[in-house]
Design an enzyme around this catalytic site. Structure first.
Site, mmCIF file in Angstrom:
data_model
loop_
_atom_site.group_PDB
_atom_site.id
_atom_site.type_symbol
_atom_site.label_atom_id
_atom_site.label_comp_id
_atom_site.label_asym_id
_atom_site.label_seq_id
_atom_site.Cartn_x
_atom_site.Cartn_y
_atom_site.Cartn_z
ATOM 1 N N SER A 1 41.631 43.065 43.179
ATOM 2 C CA SER A 1 40.935 44.312 42.864
ATOM 3 C C SER A 1 40.491 44.260 41.419
ATOM 4 O O SER A 1 41.283 43.918 40.538
ATOM 5 C CB SER A 1 41.854 45.522 43.092
ATOM 6 O OG SER A 1 41.354 46.675 42.428
ATOM 7 N N CYS B 1 34.233 49.966 41.619
ATOM 8 C CA CYS B 1 34.843 48.959 42.493
ATOM 9 C C CYS B 1 34.448 47.548 42.079
ATOM 10 O O CYS B 1 33.311 47.118 42.296
ATOM 11 C CB CYS B 1 34.493 49.203 43.958
ATOM 12 S SG CYS B 1 35.422 48.132 45.073
#
Length: 346
Positions: free
Chosen positions: A93, A254
């Site tokens: 991530s 993101c």
């Protein structure tokens, strides 16, 4: 206190997305590599128990992730980590890498050098290089060199209740289905968050049934982790909304999703080495997304993305488990967690 287990968490967010970092009390996770440990966390009942302890009520909540700091297996790495979310443990991530880098430096786990500190993070998807801009004891900005990202397939067609939807399937550290949001008659705005999340959860289930995917070199990384909706703002900025199980929107732009999207832009001739783009989240926060270099993953063409954003610490807590607590395994309810809450694994 009669606590059975305690863990110390540093509260951090990256451009609005919470990524708590477990800096103390992390139990030993079986496995030689971080990918092995990821597989154990997702398959062993004790691994699922740890995830539920940290991510579900009454100790957790549906917003954000908990990052487990682990000893690295690669001698190049300063630290390893795995991301825990309510559904499962995840491999990589961008926003959480920014949170972990910020925590390592501001907590003094890795010595901060000003004006710049290089931190190498080991993830189950590979090494992530973090270049942190530092001043007056604070980590001001983190630029990540992400793992190689590639297109699995462009313009995949799926019949849905919105009609025939085209999407790209691409990898940016985890697998994404990337959907141009206007196909659903929606825009990426805070007022549409609930509708976007509901659509994302429905599409994720359908895509995983129709198009199974496995990383060609890391078998532990498989399946579509997220659906990311994308659009373009009037100023040319990429607008994104990643939808996350069991039903929420990523507050940040993101990092892994933009890495996957960058691979699709390069495949279509819309991005080249040296380009730096801006991606804007549903709440208006921004990442800089760069195309650093080209690479190969197996026989697939890949790109090396960079993701740049800011992390902020905002608190610290000790999470504890009373051995007599009947809710030790955690719970989630549809009133807050969304309609899929009853299906949380483990």
């Amino acid at each position: 206190m009669r606590w059975k287990r305690t863990m110390q968490l540093l509260d951090v967010h990256a451009e609005g997305e919470i990524g708590k970092v477990a800096i103390g009390g992390v139990p030993k996770i079986p496995g030689h590599t971080t990918a092995d440990k990821l597989a154990w966390l997702n398959s062993d009942p004790k691994g699922q128990e740890l995830r539920r302890f940290l991510c579900l009520e009454p100790r957790g909540n549906p917003i954000g992730s908990v990052n487990l700091l682990l000893p690295p297996s690669d001698p190049q790495a300063d630290a390893a980590f795995i991301i825990l979310q309510p559904d499962q443990a995840h491999a990589s991530s961008g926003s959480n890498s920014i949170c972990v880098t910020t925590a390592l430096l501001e907590a003094g786990i890795v010595e901060m050098q000003e004006p710049e500190t290089i931190v190498t993070l080991e993830t189950a998807a590979g090494l992530v290089r973090a270049k942190a801009t530092c001043r007056d004891g604070r980590c001001e900005r983190v630029e990540l060199t992400m793992v190689p990202s590639f297109v699995h397939e462009l313009d995949v067609a799926l019949e849905t209740r919105w009609g025939r939807i085209l999407m790209d399937i691409a990898y940016g550290g985890v697998f994404y289905a990337l959907v141009d949001v206007r196909q659903l008659g929606l825009t990426i705005e805070k007022k549409n968050a609930a509708a976007l999340v509901a659509a994302g959860m429905e599409l994720k289930s359908a895509v995983n049934q129709a198009f199974p995917v496995v990383h060609p070199e890391i078998p532990a990384v498989s399946g579509i982790a997220y659906v990311m909706f994308r659009d373009t703002d009037p100023d040319g900025t990429i607008r994104t909304c990643t939808t996350m199980w069991p039903g929420r929107a990523d507050r940040s732009p993101c990092g892994t999703g933009n890495s996957a999207n960058l691979a699709t832009l390069h495949a279509r001739g819309k991005a080249k080495v040296g380009d730096v783009l801006t991606s804007r989240s549903i709440i208006g926060s921004e990442f800089r997304v760069g195309l650093k270099a080209l690479a190969k993953v197996g026989n697939r063409d890949a790109v090396i993305p960079t993701i740049s954003g800011r992390g902020f610490t905002f608190g610290q807590q000790t999470v504890a488990l009373d051995p007599f607590d009947p809710l030790a395994n955690g719970f989630a309810m549809t009133d807050v967690w969304g309609p899929s809450a009853g299906d949380i694994p483990g």
